[in-house]
Scaffold this motif. Structure first.
Motif, PDB file in Angstrom:
ATOM      1  N   ILE A 136       0.930  -1.538  -0.356  1.00 44.66           N
ATOM      2  CA  ILE A 136       0.202   0.085  -0.190  1.00 44.66           C
ATOM      3  C   ILE A 136       0.979   1.474   0.311  1.00 44.66           C
ATOM      4  CG2 ILE A 136      -2.104  -0.794   1.317  1.00 44.66           C
ATOM      5  CD1 ILE A 136      -1.238  -0.078   3.663  1.00 44.66           C
ATOM      6  N   ALA A 137       2.076   0.927  -0.165  1.00 43.28           N
ATOM      7  CA  ALA A 137       3.301   2.033  -0.191  1.00 43.28           C
ATOM      8  C   ALA A 137       3.774   2.605  -1.927  1.00 43.28           C
ATOM      9  CB  ALA A 137       4.759   1.990   0.917  1.00 43.28           C
ATOM     10  N   ARG A 138       4.265   3.557  -2.458  1.00 42.75           N
ATOM     11  CA  ARG A 138       4.356   3.989  -2.691  1.00 42.75           C
ATOM     12  C   ARG A 138       5.616   3.403  -3.685  1.00 42.75           C
ATOM     13  NH1 ARG A 138       4.352  10.642  -5.148  1.00 42.75           N
ATOM     14  NH2 ARG A 138       2.118   9.889  -5.000  1.00 42.75           N
ATOM     15  N   CYS A 139       6.634   3.356  -2.263  1.00 44.76           N
ATOM     16  CA  CYS A 139       8.395   3.289  -2.532  1.00 44.76           C
ATOM     17  C   CYS A 139       8.507   2.621  -1.178  1.00 44.76           C
ATOM     18  CB  CYS A 139       8.919   4.619  -2.376  1.00 44.76           C
ATOM     19  SG  CYS A 139      10.667   4.307  -3.584  1.00 44.76           S
ATOM     20  N   VAL A 140       9.384   1.782  -1.757  1.00 49.05           N
ATOM     21  CA  VAL A 140       9.850   1.066  -0.426  1.00 49.05           C
ATOM     22  C   VAL A 140      11.626   0.778  -0.442  1.00 49.05           C
ATOM     23  CG1 VAL A 140      10.512  -1.211   0.283  1.00 49.05           C
ATOM     24  CG2 VAL A 140       9.009  -0.710  -1.298  1.00 49.05           C
ATOM     25  N   LEU A 141      12.307   2.042   0.528  1.00 50.23           N
ATOM     26  CA  LEU A 141      12.991   1.704   0.567  1.00 50.23           C
ATOM     27  C   LEU A 141      14.659   0.857   1.465  1.00 50.23           C
ATOM     28  CD1 LEU A 141      11.719   5.884   1.773  1.00 50.23           C
ATOM     29  CD2 LEU A 141      12.670   4.485  -0.270  1.00 50.23           C
ATOM     30  N   LEU A 142      14.933   0.649   0.961  1.00 52.95           N
ATOM     31  CA  LEU A 142      15.853  -0.641   1.497  1.00 52.95           C
ATOM     32  C   LEU A 142      16.785  -0.384   1.788  1.00 52.95           C
ATOM     33  CD1 LEU A 142      15.230  -2.561  -1.731  1.00 52.95           C
ATOM     34  CD2 LEU A 142      13.394  -3.026   0.535  1.00 52.95           C
ATOM     35  N   GLY A 143      17.887  -0.819   3.154  1.00 50.87           N
ATOM     36  CA  GLY A 143      18.486  -0.920   3.756  1.00 50.87           C
ATOM     37  C   GLY A 143      19.873  -1.430   2.890  1.00 50.87           C
ATOM     38  N   PHE A 144      19.717  -2.881   2.972  1.00 51.49           N
ATOM     39  CA  PHE A 144      20.344  -3.787   1.722  1.00 51.49           C
ATOM     40  C   PHE A 144      20.065  -4.092   0.400  1.00 51.49           C
ATOM     41  CE2 PHE A 144      21.132  -4.976   6.002  1.00 51.49           C
ATOM     42  CZ  PHE A 144      22.402  -4.775   6.442  1.00 51.49           C
ATOM     43  N   GLU A 145      20.460  -3.957  -0.096  1.00 52.14           N
ATOM     44  CA  GLU A 145      20.395  -4.081  -1.580  1.00 52.14           C
ATOM     45  C   GLU A 145      19.851  -5.494  -1.722  1.00 52.14           C
ATOM     46  OE1 GLU A 145      22.681  -4.008  -6.333  1.00 52.14           O
ATOM     47  OE2 GLU A 145      22.994  -3.654  -4.328  1.00 52.14           O
ATOM     48  N   GLU A 146      20.455  -6.771  -1.271  1.00 48.13           N
ATOM     49  CA  GLU A 146      19.671  -7.882  -1.486  1.00 48.13           C
ATOM     50  C   GLU A 146      18.189  -8.463  -1.224  1.00 48.13           C
ATOM     51  OE1 GLU A 146      24.059  -8.463   0.132  1.00 48.13           O
ATOM     52  OE2 GLU A 146      22.438  -7.303   0.148  1.00 48.13           O
ATOM     53  N   CYS A 147      17.512  -7.151  -0.495  1.00 43.79           N
ATOM     54  CA  CYS A 147      16.089  -7.650   0.229  1.00 43.79           C
ATOM     55  C   CYS A 147      15.124  -7.201  -0.915  1.00 43.79           C
ATOM     56  CB  CYS A 147      15.843  -6.531   0.907  1.00 43.79           C
ATOM     57  SG  CYS A 147      14.648  -6.789   2.023  1.00 43.79           S
ATOM     58  N   ALA A 148      16.316  -6.953  -1.829  1.00 47.00           N
ATOM     59  CA  ALA A 148      15.172  -5.839  -3.392  1.00 47.00           C
ATOM     60  C   ALA A 148      14.034  -7.199  -3.949  1.00 47.00           C
ATOM     61  CB  ALA A 148      16.159  -4.801  -4.615  1.00 47.00           C
ATOM     62  N   LYS A 149      14.603  -8.185  -3.728  1.00 50.77           N
ATOM     63  CA  LYS A 149      13.917  -8.914  -4.627  1.00 50.77           C
ATOM     64  C   LYS A 149      12.572  -9.605  -3.958  1.00 50.77           C
ATOM     65  CE  LYS A 149      17.084 -12.438  -2.018  1.00 50.77           C
ATOM     66  NZ  LYS A 149      18.413 -13.889  -2.291  1.00 50.77           N
ATOM     67  N   TYR A 150      12.904  -9.288  -2.870  1.00 48.10           N
ATOM     68  CA  TYR A 150      11.456  -9.530  -2.264  1.00 48.10           C
ATOM     69  C   TYR A 150      10.139  -8.662  -2.225  1.00 48.10           C
ATOM     70  CZ  TYR A 150      14.409 -12.469   1.134  1.00 48.10           C
ATOM     71  OH  TYR A 150      15.349 -13.553   1.266  1.00 48.10           O
ATOM     72  N   PHE A 151      10.090  -7.813  -3.068  1.00 48.91           N
ATOM     73  CA  PHE A 151       9.097  -6.764  -3.214  1.00 48.91           C
ATOM     74  C   PHE A 151       9.422  -6.748  -5.050  1.00 48.91           C
ATOM     75  CE2 PHE A 151      11.217  -5.374   0.826  1.00 48.91           C
ATOM     76  CZ  PHE A 151       9.966  -5.119   1.638  1.00 48.91           C
ATOM     77  N   PRO A 152       9.088  -7.992  -5.632  1.00 45.49           N
ATOM     78  CA  PRO A 152       9.107  -7.768  -6.562  1.00 45.49           C
ATOM     79  C   PRO A 152       7.477  -7.466  -7.676  1.00 45.49           C
ATOM     80  CG  PRO A 152       8.428  -9.728  -6.359  1.00 45.49           C
ATOM     81  CD  PRO A 152       8.810  -9.101  -5.116  1.00 45.49           C
ATOM     82  N   GLY A 153       7.538  -6.321  -8.534  1.00 50.67           N
ATOM     83  CA  GLY A 153       6.708  -5.458  -9.483  1.00 50.67           C
ATOM     84  C   GLY A 153       6.845  -4.006  -8.408  1.00 50.67           C
TER      85      GLY A 153
END
Length: 371
Positions: A136-153
């Protein structure tokens, strides 16, 4: 502009939220901080009059079919109603959730009001709350690049985990040690901590390790959490090791500046602070963290040569003492670990988060100027 930062429940959510709030205030904006009813939130925000601080009912997601689920729904509805009421008064331009279910109602209330909403995920793998919040958020800000794969799309930006401004600058090492009444400049100083609420597993492991440390020329700063201070004080006294033992320390820049080495959990906020002070570490992840994210966080530091990962189930007094002595007795290894830790520090993460939030909020057409 006006911003809401939902950051309650643990230091790992709250301290990065405070860091972002500090940057937004420095840019001339207003910040409302939404925290939980937990004691740690009250302690950490004591005296922070520059923020408008409001409390929300603390909630955690129970099993779907359980008596606790009804209580969860009722408290969530109460929290959502409170957010909507606060927003009608404060009229925010954007909402930032720093993780945990304390952030869910504020983000949903932001969506209801059609204002930009953002999620920050500090860890290498997101918790259940942020998996929901991100949808429900506009954008996800990440501490670790490795986390991006858990937010596909979903739109993701790697920012690192924000650090409070008080933790940016070091205190002179001897002055920092004197703040803890540790006055021997020749002793190696070990910082032992378990996050904002302490860690019983680390406390017990350290007590068990003390008899195995022999004549190690060591002094210790140990932050125990609220319930085990007396027991640790007795253990250090019996071992003859100079130690400053306290439940909590407000000026963590002193603790990090005093230390040569750290034993800690591996929550993202703690790791970020450790990396900013370039401290070698022995990491004992909390074994019950959601999705075992602390182990994944620690593995990033271990792969970089910045830390040793020691699972709690494998931690005995003997194993902890052996790993500690290996590092204590090898100054070259400590130096190399320190250098590698420094490479993991996310520079200006709070500023990056603030600039993304400001830029995306401005693009919504609310007419404010970026300063």
């Amino acid at each position: 502009m006006k911003f809401v930062i939902a950051a309650g429940g643990t230091g790992g959510h709250l301290f990065p939220g405070l860091a972002v709030g500090e940057v937004l205030l420095a840019h001339g904006h207003q910040v409302m901080l939404l925290i939980s009813e937990k004691e740690i939130d009250a302690l950490a925000t004591q005296g922070r009059s520059e923020f408008r601080i409001e409390k929300l009912p603390g909630i955690g997601l129970p099993k779907l079919f359980s008596f606790a689920a009804l209580g969860f729904v009722n408290r969530f509805r109460s929290g959502l109603a409170r957010c909507l009421s606060l927003y009608r008064d404060f009229n925010p331009d954007a909402v930032i959730g720093m993780g945990g279910f304390t952030s869910t109602a504020p983000i949903l209330a932001g969506r209801f009001r059609k204002i930009p909403t953002f999620v920050h995920e500090s860890n290498a793998i997101p918790g259940k709350a942020n998996k929901v919040n991100a949808r429900i958020a506009r954008c996800v800000l990440l501490g670790f690049e490795e986390c991006a794969k858990y937010f596909p799309g979903q739109r993701c930006e790697v920012t690192g985990t924000p650090v409070r401004k008080t933790l940016v600058e070091r205190v002179a090492k001897q002055s920092a040690r004197e703040a803890f009444h540790l006055v021997d400049p020749n002793r190696t100083t070990l910082l032992v901590m378990g996050g904002s609420q302490g860690a019983r597993g680390i406390n017990e492991a350290m007590i068990a390790a003390l008899p195995h440390l022999g004549s190690a020329f060591l002094q210790v700063i140990h932050l125990t959490g609220p319930s085990e201070k007396a027991k640790l004080m007795e253990a250090y006294a019996a071992a003859g090791i100079p130690a400053s033992v306290s439940a909590f320390h407000h000026r963590m820049e002193e603790a990090y500046s005093a230390a040569d080495l750290v034993i800690a959990r591996s929550g993202a906020a703690s790791l970020t602070e450790i990396s900013h002070f370039a401290l070698p570490s022995i990491l004992i992840p909390y074994p019950y963290a959601a999705e075992d994210h602390q182990t994944l966080n620690a593995a990033i530091f271990e792969r970089a040569g910045a830390a040793l990962l020691l699972p709690e189930r494998e931690t005995t007094g003997a194993t902890l003492a052996a790993k500690l002595l290996d590092i204590l007795n090898d100054s070259a290894r400590r130096s190399e670990m320190s250098n590698q830790t420094a490479t993991l520090a996310a520079k200006d993460a709070a500023e990056r988060v603030a600039q993304i939030v400001l830029g995306r909020s401005l693009s919504s057409g609310n007419g404010a100027e970026l300063r």
